[in-house]
Design a protein around this motif. Structure first.
Motif, PDB file in Angstrom:
ATOM      1  N   GLY A  27       0.819  -1.206   0.000  1.00  0.00           N
ATOM      2  CA  GLY A  27       0.000   0.000   0.000  1.00  0.00           C
ATOM      3  C   GLY A  27       0.852   1.254   0.000  1.00  0.00           C
ATOM      4  N   LEU A  28       1.946   1.240   0.763  1.00  0.00           N
ATOM      5  CA  LEU A  28       2.840   2.389   0.812  1.00  0.00           C
ATOM      6  C   LEU A  28       3.580   2.588  -0.512  1.00  0.00           C
ATOM      7  N   VAL A  29       3.944   1.492  -1.170  1.00  0.00           N
ATOM      8  CA  VAL A  29       4.593   1.597  -2.477  1.00  0.00           C
ATOM      9  C   VAL A  29       3.667   2.298  -3.473  1.00  0.00           C
ATOM     10  N   HIS A  30       2.395   1.870  -3.512  1.00  0.00           N
ATOM     11  CA  HIS A  30       1.419   2.497  -4.409  1.00  0.00           C
ATOM     12  C   HIS A  30       1.199   3.963  -4.036  1.00  0.00           C
ATOM     13  N   PHE A  31       1.126   4.221  -2.739  1.00  0.00           N
ATOM     14  CA  PHE A  31       0.888   5.593  -2.284  1.00  0.00           C
ATOM     15  C   PHE A  31       2.038   6.513  -2.681  1.00  0.00           C
ATOM     16  N   MET A  32       3.266   6.077  -2.460  1.00  0.00           N
ATOM     17  CA  MET A  32       4.428   6.909  -2.800  1.00  0.00           C
ATOM     18  C   MET A  32       4.510   7.145  -4.306  1.00  0.00           C
ATOM     19  N   ALA A  33       4.151   6.145  -5.099  1.00  0.00           N
ATOM     20  CA  ALA A  33       4.131   6.328  -6.550  1.00  0.00           C
ATOM     21  C   ALA A  33       3.101   7.391  -6.940  1.00  0.00           C
ATOM     22  N   LEU A  34       1.923   7.339  -6.343  1.00  0.00           N
ATOM     23  CA  LEU A  34       0.878   8.326  -6.616  1.00  0.00           C
ATOM     24  C   LEU A  34       1.329   9.718  -6.195  1.00  0.00           C
ATOM     25  N   SER A  87       4.356  10.872  -5.920  1.00  0.00           N
ATOM     26  CA  SER A  87       5.424  11.349  -6.808  1.00  0.00           C
ATOM     27  C   SER A  87       4.865  11.849  -8.138  1.00  0.00           C
ATOM     28  N   VAL A  88       3.954  11.077  -8.728  1.00  0.00           N
ATOM     29  CA  VAL A  88       3.379  11.455 -10.027  1.00  0.00           C
ATOM     30  C   VAL A  88       2.589  12.755  -9.915  1.00  0.00           C
ATOM     31  N   LEU A  89       1.782  12.885  -8.858  1.00  0.00           N
ATOM     32  CA  LEU A  89       0.988  14.101  -8.688  1.00  0.00           C
ATOM     33  C   LEU A  89       1.875  15.310  -8.458  1.00  0.00           C
ATOM     34  N   THR A  90       2.910  15.158  -7.650  1.00  0.00           N
ATOM     35  CA  THR A  90       3.819  16.275  -7.395  1.00  0.00           C
ATOM     36  C   THR A  90       4.510  16.718  -8.679  1.00  0.00           C
ATOM     37  N   TRP A  91       4.919  15.755  -9.494  1.00  0.00           N
ATOM     38  CA  TRP A  91       5.529  16.084 -10.775  1.00  0.00           C
ATOM     39  C   TRP A  91       4.542  16.816 -11.687  1.00  0.00           C
ATOM     40  N   LEU A  92       3.308  16.326 -11.719  1.00  0.00           N
ATOM     41  CA  LEU A  92       2.297  16.963 -12.574  1.00  0.00           C
ATOM     42  C   LEU A  92       2.014  18.387 -12.136  1.00  0.00           C
ATOM     43  N   ILE A  93       1.894  18.594 -10.825  1.00  0.00           N
ATOM     44  CA  ILE A  93       1.500  19.907 -10.313  1.00  0.00           C
ATOM     45  C   ILE A  93       2.613  20.944 -10.489  1.00  0.00           C
ATOM     46  N   PHE A  94       3.849  20.553 -10.203  1.00  0.00           N
ATOM     47  CA  PHE A  94       4.918  21.549 -10.122  1.00  0.00           C
ATOM     48  C   PHE A  94       5.920  21.524 -11.284  1.00  0.00           C
TER      49      PHE A  94
END
Length: 465
Positions: free
Chosen positions: A306-313, A315-322
């Motif tokens: 669950g933590l692996v999936h969460f960290m991937a999400l 990371s992707v959102l942070t990259w998209l936003i900024f």
């Protein structure tokens, strides 16, 4: 260019959403209306006729029975009719939006409906929500077609949709107290990640109805406003409302939201940058904080994946936003959040919750140990529908303890704290399995807390005499 971009996003978003829906079909059926539908449908297929009258509408049982006759008596078959109803809702939303606002809005309406949180939740259940939504949006599509073309066929089809609504909405939950969720609160939470867009779209729609740009109000705008409001009025007036009765308004809400977004993007491509983008970013990170709590604190013993999936999400959102240069990043971000969050919930959080479904888990054990007709009994534990479905046989409730302990070659489902009484008289009994059960439908934070969870579960056991 806008339509081409939206088409790419929608293909990706819809495809991954459908994949997550299908993963959700593998989860245990909880002890609620879904289990009731599953058990009654399976028994109807085996017996060739309906042997139990319930508060569930006949079409829903008929759809489930038909799917089981085609694809076998299993839980995957049960999800196929509701899945087809959701696909039909997406089709109707697309056709309705395209006739009013063009291809861009139509494609976006499909994406919004497919990735709203409610659609993921409704897909996991077997109730009437998906059928109601399909009938409702089909009716509105045909009404709009009639207003545009004056074809009698469209009018007759709209009446057919209304008849479908009446036939399907003959289903009531077991009790009103089981469903305490406020409809508006449900909308705000389960229309995510598109909730902010919906609020802005509704404000815009109300303004356009009250202060029309032209001399007259567009008929479809007034119809849409009424169509969104009506399910909430009916739900508030219904003392036996179910959580997702209001889901029938979601396809219409998706149409209104999509039309609003495209209209703004066409008038100003930068309209969703600035303050609105920051508000979405704050909301996304707040939701991520809640998701982190569900992953890290609720089930700490099994939270690695669950933590692996969460960290991937994250990371992707942070990259998209900024950092991302992609166009329409706010739309892409909403889709990524919906897919990522539901991947975590479906593969990690929900399965852990369903570990506390004692009737279902012990029903599987009962079937594996040769549960036979009239040889599966329940003592002071009711006759759960999920136990009936997963065991594959009827469950007989017996209140006479002396009679029950005198039986041989039978299985008994009962409370763990009654096991001593059985052992005192039948020391030869076999314990086939035991499981904790969380008997409430609505999750309680005290149950989610591992330190207090034991006080909010009941332990059940399956024994062989």
């Amino acid at each position: 260019m806008l339509q081409k971009d939206l088409l790419k996003i929608t293909k990706w978003g819809l495809g991954t959403a459908v994949l997550i829906w299908m993963i959700g079909w593998l989860m245990l059926i909880p002890e609620d209306m879904s289990a009731q539908i599953a058990a009654i449908s399976a028994e109807t297929v085996k017996n060739g006729r309906l042997i139990e009258q319930t508060g569930i509408s006949s079409p829903i049982i008929s759809f489930s029975v038909g799917a089981m006759r085609l694809f076998g008596v299993n839980q995957l078959s049960l999800h196929i009719p509701g899945f087809l109803a959701i696909l039909f809702s997406l089709f109707c939303a697309y056709r309705l939006t395209k006739s009013l606002a063009g291809g861009e809005s139509a494609v976006l309406s499909v994406l919004i409906l497919a990735t709203s949180q409610a659609t993921f939740l409704v897909n996991n259940e077997l109730g009437d929500a998906s059928y109601l939504a399909a009938c409702y949006i089909f009716t509105l599509w045909q009404i709009n077609t009639y207003l545009q073309t004056r074809k009698v066929t469209s009018l007759l089809l709209s009446l057919l949709g209304i008849a479908g609504l009446i036939l399907v909405k003959n289903t009531f939950p077991d009790s009103a107290s089981q469903w305490p969720t406020d409809p508006l609160l449900t909308l705000l939470v389960t229309f995510s990640p598109w909730t902010i867009f919906l609020i802005l779209a509704m404000i815009d729609l109300v303004q356009r109805v009250i202060f029309p740009d032209q001399a007259r109000i567009e008929k479809h705008e007034l119809i849409f406003l009424i169509a969104i409001i009506m399910p909430f009025i009916v739900s508030y007036l219904n003392p036996f409302r179910a959580t997702f009765d209001i889901y029938m308004a979601y396809p219409v809400a998706s149409v209104v939201t999509a039309v609003f977004i495209i209209r703004r993007l066409e008038s100003n491509p930068e309209t969703f940058s600035g303050l609105l983008a920051y508000v979405h970013a704050v909301a996304a990170y707040a939701a991520l904080a809640l998701l982190f709590f569900l992953v890290w604190f609720t089930f700490p013993a099994d939270n690695y994946y669950g933590l692996v999936h969460f960290m991937a999400l994250l990371s992707v959102l942070t990259w998209l936003i900024f950092f991302s240069p992609v166009r329409h990043k706010l739309i892409v971000g909403c889709v990524v959040f919906a897919i990522g969050a539901n991947l975590v919930l479906t593969t990690y959080f929900y399965p852990n919750i369903y570990e506390y479904q004692a009737p279902a888990k012990l029903g599987i054990i009962a079937r594996a140990n040769g549960a036979a007709h009239d040889r599966l009994f329940s003592y002071q534990a009711g006759t759960p529908y999920s136990l009936r479905f997963y065991s594959g046989v009827q469950v007989t409730e017996v209140d006479d303890f002396g009679k029950l302990v005198g039986m041989k070659n039978c299985l008994v489902y009962t409370h763990q704290n009654l096991l001593g009484e059985f052992k005192a008289i039948r020391p030869d009994l076999q314990i086939l399995g035991s499981c904790d059960e969380y008997p409430r439908r609505i999750l309680d934070f005290r149950f989610l807390d591992p330190n207090t969870r034991a006080s909010y579960v009941e332990s059940k056991v399956l024994i062989k005499l």
